[in-house]
Scaffold this active site. Sequence first.
Site, PDB file in Angstrom:
ATOM      1  NE  ARG A  65    -114.353 -21.389-141.658  1.00 39.02           N
ATOM      2  CZ  ARG A  65    -113.515 -21.589-140.680  1.00 39.02           C
ATOM      3  NH1 ARG A  65    -113.175 -20.615-139.879  1.00 39.02           N
ATOM      4  NH2 ARG A  65    -112.966 -22.760-140.490  1.00 39.02           N
ATOM      5  CB  ILE A  92    -113.835 -27.005-139.623  1.00 39.60           C
ATOM      6  CG1 ILE A  92    -113.405 -27.187-138.162  1.00 39.60           C
ATOM      7  CG2 ILE A  92    -114.877 -28.026-140.044  1.00 39.60           C
ATOM      8  CD1 ILE A  92    -112.849 -28.529-137.825  1.00 39.60           C
ATOM      9  CG  ASN A 107    -107.524 -34.142-139.972  1.00 41.99           C
ATOM     10  OD1 ASN A 107    -106.652 -33.300-140.161  1.00 41.99           O
ATOM     11  ND2 ASN A 107    -108.075 -34.323-138.781  1.00 41.99           N
ATOM     12  CB  THR A 108    -102.820 -36.796-139.451  1.00 43.67           C
ATOM     13  OG1 THR A 108    -102.224 -37.407-138.315  1.00 43.67           O
ATOM     14  CG2 THR A 108    -102.125 -35.507-139.788  1.00 43.67           C
ATOM     15  CG  HIS A 109    -107.318 -35.549-134.048  1.00 40.85           C
ATOM     16  ND1 HIS A 109    -107.535 -34.188-133.940  1.00 40.85           N
ATOM     17  CD2 HIS A 109    -107.592 -36.078-132.826  1.00 40.85           C
ATOM     18  CE1 HIS A 109    -107.932 -33.916-132.702  1.00 40.85           C
ATOM     19  NE2 HIS A 109    -107.970 -35.051-132.008  1.00 40.85           N
ATOM     20  CG  ASP A 141    -117.713 -37.181-141.091  1.00 37.30           C
ATOM     21  OD1 ASP A 141    -117.221 -36.256-140.394  1.00 37.30           O
ATOM     22  OD2 ASP A 141    -118.269 -38.177-140.583  1.00 37.30           O
ATOM     23  N   GLY A 143    -118.579 -33.667-139.777  1.00 31.33           N
ATOM     24  CA  GLY A 143    -118.346 -33.401-138.359  1.00 31.33           C
ATOM     25  C   GLY A 143    -116.913 -32.977-138.077  1.00 31.33           C
ATOM     26  CG  ASP A 145    -111.002 -33.987-135.451  1.00 27.65           C
ATOM     27  OD1 ASP A 145    -110.521 -33.830-136.588  1.00 27.65           O
ATOM     28  OD2 ASP A 145    -110.707 -33.258-134.494  1.00 27.65           O
TER      29      ASP A 145
HETATM   30  C1  GAR Z   1    -100.032 -32.711-135.810  1.00 26.67           C
HETATM   31  O1  GAR Z   1     -99.790 -33.341-134.573  1.00 26.67           O
HETATM   32  C2  GAR Z   1    -101.488 -32.848-136.197  1.00 26.67           C
HETATM   33  O2  GAR Z   1    -102.069 -34.040-135.778  1.00 26.67           O
HETATM   34  C3  GAR Z   1    -102.092 -31.699-135.461  1.00 26.67           C
HETATM   35  O3  GAR Z   1    -101.180 -30.646-135.646  1.00 26.67           O
HETATM   36  C4  GAR Z   1     -99.866 -31.192-135.712  1.00 26.67           C
HETATM   37  C5  GAR Z   1     -99.173 -30.610-136.924  1.00 26.67           C
HETATM   38  O4  GAR Z   1     -97.804 -30.840-136.888  1.00 26.67           O
HETATM   39  N1  GAR Z   1    -103.390 -31.400-135.974  1.00 26.67           N
HETATM   40  C6  GAR Z   1    -104.422 -31.050-135.218  1.00 26.67           C
HETATM   41  O5  GAR Z   1    -104.342 -30.866-134.013  1.00 26.67           O
HETATM   42  C7  GAR Z   1    -105.721 -30.873-135.965  1.00 26.67           C
HETATM   43  N2  GAR Z   1    -106.814 -30.799-135.060  1.00 26.67           N
HETATM   44  P1  GAR Z   1     -96.893 -30.476-138.159  1.00 26.67           P
HETATM   45  O6  GAR Z   1     -97.301 -29.087-138.648  1.00 26.67           O
HETATM   46  O7  GAR Z   1     -95.495 -30.495-137.631  1.00 26.67           O
HETATM   47  O8  GAR Z   1     -97.140 -31.517-139.222  1.00 26.67           O
END
Ligand code: GAR
Length: 205
Positions: A65, A92, A107-109, A141, A143, A145
């Site tokens: 990894r 990650i 990141n977007t979660h 960071d 961790g 999320d």
């Molecule tokens: C999004 O909703 C994002 O938040 C999520 O994957 C989707 C990607 O959509 N990410 C996670 O769950 C990370 N843990 P996309 O490929 O259509 O942009």
Amino acid sequence: MVVLVSGSGTNLQALLDAVEAGGVEGYGARIVAVGADRAGIEGLARAERAGIPTFVRRVPEYASRAEWDLALTEATAAYEPDLVVSAGFMKIVGQEFLARFGGRLINTHPALLPSFPGAHGVRDALAYGAKVTGCTVHFVDEGVDTGPVIAQGVVEILDEDHNDGGAALHERIKEVERRLLVDVVGRLSRDGYRIEGRKVRLRDE
Ligand code: GAR
């Protein structure tokens, strides 16, 4: 910025559209490359259609990894981004990547952190019986999320969301998420920011 994806790339598309609509001057940023941990995904096809360079670094192709992380770091660094955006990137990143891009990796979660971190944020909120969920754009960071929150959007969970395993809920979250991500990336790029502990301050805050 470099954008990292693993799937459909609709968040990437929203960023591509924002750059196209505003121009680099107006929006404040442009996408210099798109990276992925797998080939053959729509996210990469979106980049290719937009004429943006892509790279793929697959975990199984490396002995460890840590070696994968180093390869991802080097591939990303080759484009000298000021900002790296993990937009549906389902890996990650490791120490090497964080050492290089910490403080400028977001990141977007698809949940309201710190609730429901990890790979199943939508499903976990639904299973818990939460009445509202949403999305969080945050700095990354060490961790999972856990980094400083930049912005969040709220989405109501409806009774009927329990009928399809969260698919419709995730689509409603993604509508909010795309707007939030575009707004955050533009503001970070145009206005500058500083991270003070857990607080992210944009210029006008
Ligand atoms: C999004 O909703 C994002 O938040 C999520 O994957 C989707 C990607 O959509 N990410 C996670 O769950 C990370 N843990 P996309 O490929 O259509 O942009």
